[in-house]
Design an enzyme around this catalytic site. Structure first.
Site, PDB file in Angstrom:
ATOM      1  N   HIS A 223       0.594  -1.137  -0.105  1.00 13.87           N
ATOM      2  CA  HIS A 223      -0.227  -0.421   0.087  1.00 13.87           C
ATOM      3  C   HIS A 223       0.509   1.319  -0.294  1.00 13.87           C
ATOM      4  O   HIS A 223       0.174   2.548  -0.102  1.00 13.87           O
ATOM      5  CB  HIS A 223      -1.347  -0.349   1.148  1.00 13.87           C
ATOM      6  CG  HIS A 223      -0.136   0.004   2.590  1.00 13.87           C
ATOM      7  ND1 HIS A 223       0.154  -0.443   3.195  1.00 13.87           N
ATOM      8  CD2 HIS A 223       0.199   1.353   3.384  1.00 13.87           C
ATOM      9  CE1 HIS A 223       0.413  -0.317   4.409  1.00 13.87           C
ATOM     10  NE2 HIS A 223       0.731   1.005   4.553  1.00 13.87           N
ATOM     11  N   ASP A 251      -0.319  -7.648   0.745  1.00 11.51           N
ATOM     12  CA  ASP A 251      -0.057  -5.946   1.166  1.00 11.51           C
ATOM     13  C   ASP A 251       1.290  -6.543   0.947  1.00 11.51           C
ATOM     14  O   ASP A 251       2.375  -6.546   1.906  1.00 11.51           O
ATOM     15  CB  ASP A 251      -0.509  -5.856   2.593  1.00 11.51           C
ATOM     16  CG  ASP A 251      -0.436  -4.426   2.960  1.00 11.51           C
ATOM     17  OD1 ASP A 251       0.180  -3.642   2.166  1.00 11.51           O
ATOM     18  OD2 ASP A 251      -0.501  -3.832   3.773  1.00 11.51           O
ATOM     19  N   GLY A 331       3.218   5.755   9.291  1.00  9.87           N
ATOM     20  CA  GLY A 331       4.926   5.249   8.749  1.00  9.87           C
ATOM     21  C   GLY A 331       5.294   4.708   9.138  1.00  9.87           C
ATOM     22  O   GLY A 331       6.178   4.359   8.477  1.00  9.87           O
ATOM     23  N   SER A 333       4.596   1.397   8.410  1.00 11.50           N
ATOM     24  CA  SER A 333       4.109   0.347   7.226  1.00 11.50           C
ATOM     25  C   SER A 333       5.241  -0.056   6.536  1.00 11.50           C
ATOM     26  O   SER A 333       6.709   0.624   5.866  1.00 11.50           O
ATOM     27  CB  SER A 333       3.715   1.158   6.355  1.00 11.50           C
ATOM     28  OG  SER A 333       1.836   1.293   6.925  1.00 11.50           O
ATOM     29  N   SER A 348       1.969  -4.168   7.854  1.00 11.46           N
ATOM     30  CA  SER A 348       0.826  -3.950   6.995  1.00 11.46           C
ATOM     31  C   SER A 348       0.142  -2.276   7.811  1.00 11.46           C
ATOM     32  O   SER A 348      -0.217  -1.299   7.433  1.00 11.46           O
ATOM     33  CB  SER A 348      -0.263  -5.210   6.269  1.00 11.46           C
ATOM     34  OG  SER A 348      -1.385  -4.478   5.816  1.00 11.46           O
TER      35      SER A 348
END
Length: 379
Positions: A223, A251, A331, A333, A348
């Site tokens: 993402h 993801d 942030g 991720s 994720s």
């Protein structure tokens, strides 16, 4: 060479020099405690996030290494009777669920405890697959196979539990197989963030975190950017390009890096602990301790809560996720989940924050490596 890469290379060299790493796996009943097998920083993080003393943390890490080895052997021994497994932190042993007592003695001989259950892991996986084929309302946070309850757990947002669409989904789920309903305070969300300072990578106006180095680049969350998107490093200079990306459904993503940057088998400890060497990607069992590194909240630890969970984000469902009790924020991720020195996955999303707590999901790293034909960079 960029500053971040230089720091990581230096950290890797230092770690190789001092020999930081996990001790050889031993039975839980014979845990070595005289010589530390983990850094003081890692033990301190486990004390803070898991409430363990340094000795308890050492013992748990050793027991978890044993459990990870026993899990793969027990699955083979159990065959079609296998009902799932989990690490019991209280006993320091792996528990294996079985639908038939005929395999019980062989599994126990491997060093695991057993529990007799009604449904096999295969039956539960098929029930979950039937749910994966359906769309879910926003009030349903996700669903996963839970070996401890021997059921498929459907998690609903507490405020929406009586909504007609949620009730209808739960009723259909119960028709697909054994189902348990759990509640969560808020719906899951991804952990990308707007551009701010730190040691991240950037794509467009989004900041995310590097996951694990692979030969030729790194893996991260899908993402964070689509295939073909340009990536900038911590200093704003061109770093690489998204070669593959999948979200929702999955993801995960693969970013190739440009000349001037290179990869090292290191997960940043952000000063909380020494940077960690990555030595492999053996999957930790449910119940094992696990830690996460991200560019916003740095280093935090917790436990593996569930595997193969379908998470229902607002953008769509993502499958085969692992749920943890580790906190995260915007942030983080794409950042690395690691258990000891074994890579586990990339961050994720989740719910909550690192002030009040929460839960976070990651996409398992072995799936990403297989999907893109990548080789993990290991020490």
């Amino acid at each position: 060479m960029k500053r971040t890469s230089a720091l990581r290379a230096a950290a890797a060299a230092l770690l190789l020099t001092v020999g930081l790493g996990a001790a050889q796996a031993m039975p839980a009943s014979a845990v070595p405690t005289a010589t530390p097998t983990a850094s003081a920083g890692l033990l301190d993080a486990m004390r803070q996030d898991l409430g363990l003393t340094a000795r308890q943390a050492e013992e748990r890490l050793a027991a978890e290494r044993t459990a990870a080895r026993v899990e793969s052997e027990a699955r083979k021994a159990a065959g079609g009777s296998y009902g799932g497994s989990w690490f019991d932190a209280g006993s320091g042993r792996l528990v294996v669920a079985l639908t038939d007592r005929d395999e019980e003695a062989e599994v126990k001989a491997l060093g695991a405890d057993t529990r007799i259950v009604r449904h096999s892991a295969g039956a539960l996986d098929r029930a979950k697959a039937r749910l994966d084929a359906r769309s879910a309302p926003s009030g349903v946070a996700g669903w996963h196979v839970d070996p401890r309850s021997n059921s498929v757990v459907v998690t609903v947002v507490r405020a929406d539990r009586n909504a007609p669409a949620v009730r209808a989904f739960v009723e259909r789920a119960r028709g697909a197989g054994p189902v348990t309903v759990a509640e969560t305070a808020t719906a899951p969300r991804t952990y990308a963030a707007g551009t701010v300072g730190g040691d991240p990578y950037y794509t467009g106006n989004v900041r995310c975190s590097i996951g694990f180095s692979v030969h030729g680049g790194f893996v991260t969350a899908g993402h964070c950017g689509g295939a073909g998107a340009a990536v900038r490093g911590w200093d704003g200079s061109a770093m690489g390009t998204f070669q593959g990306s999948s979200f929702p459904g999955n993801d995960y993503a693969y970013v190739s890096i440009h000349s001037g940057w290179w990869t090292v088998p290191v997960v940043l400890g952000w000063g909380a602990i020494p940077d960690r060497l990555v030595k492999g990607s053996a999957e930790a069992p449910v119940g094992a301790s696990i830690c996460r590194s991200g560019s916003t909240t740095k280093w935090h630890c917790g436990s593996v809560l569930a595997k193969n969970e379908t998470v229902n984000y607002s953008q769509g469902a993502v499958h085969q996720m692992t749920k943890t009790s580790v906190c995260a924020e915007g942030g983080d991720s794409g950042g690395a989940f690691i258990s000891g020195d074994q890579a586990q996955g990339v961050t994720s999303g989740g719910w909550g924050n690192c002030s009040t707590g929460g839960e976070t999901w990651f996409q398992p790293v072995n799936e990403i490596l297989s999907r893109y034909g990548l080789t993990l960079h290991t020490a």
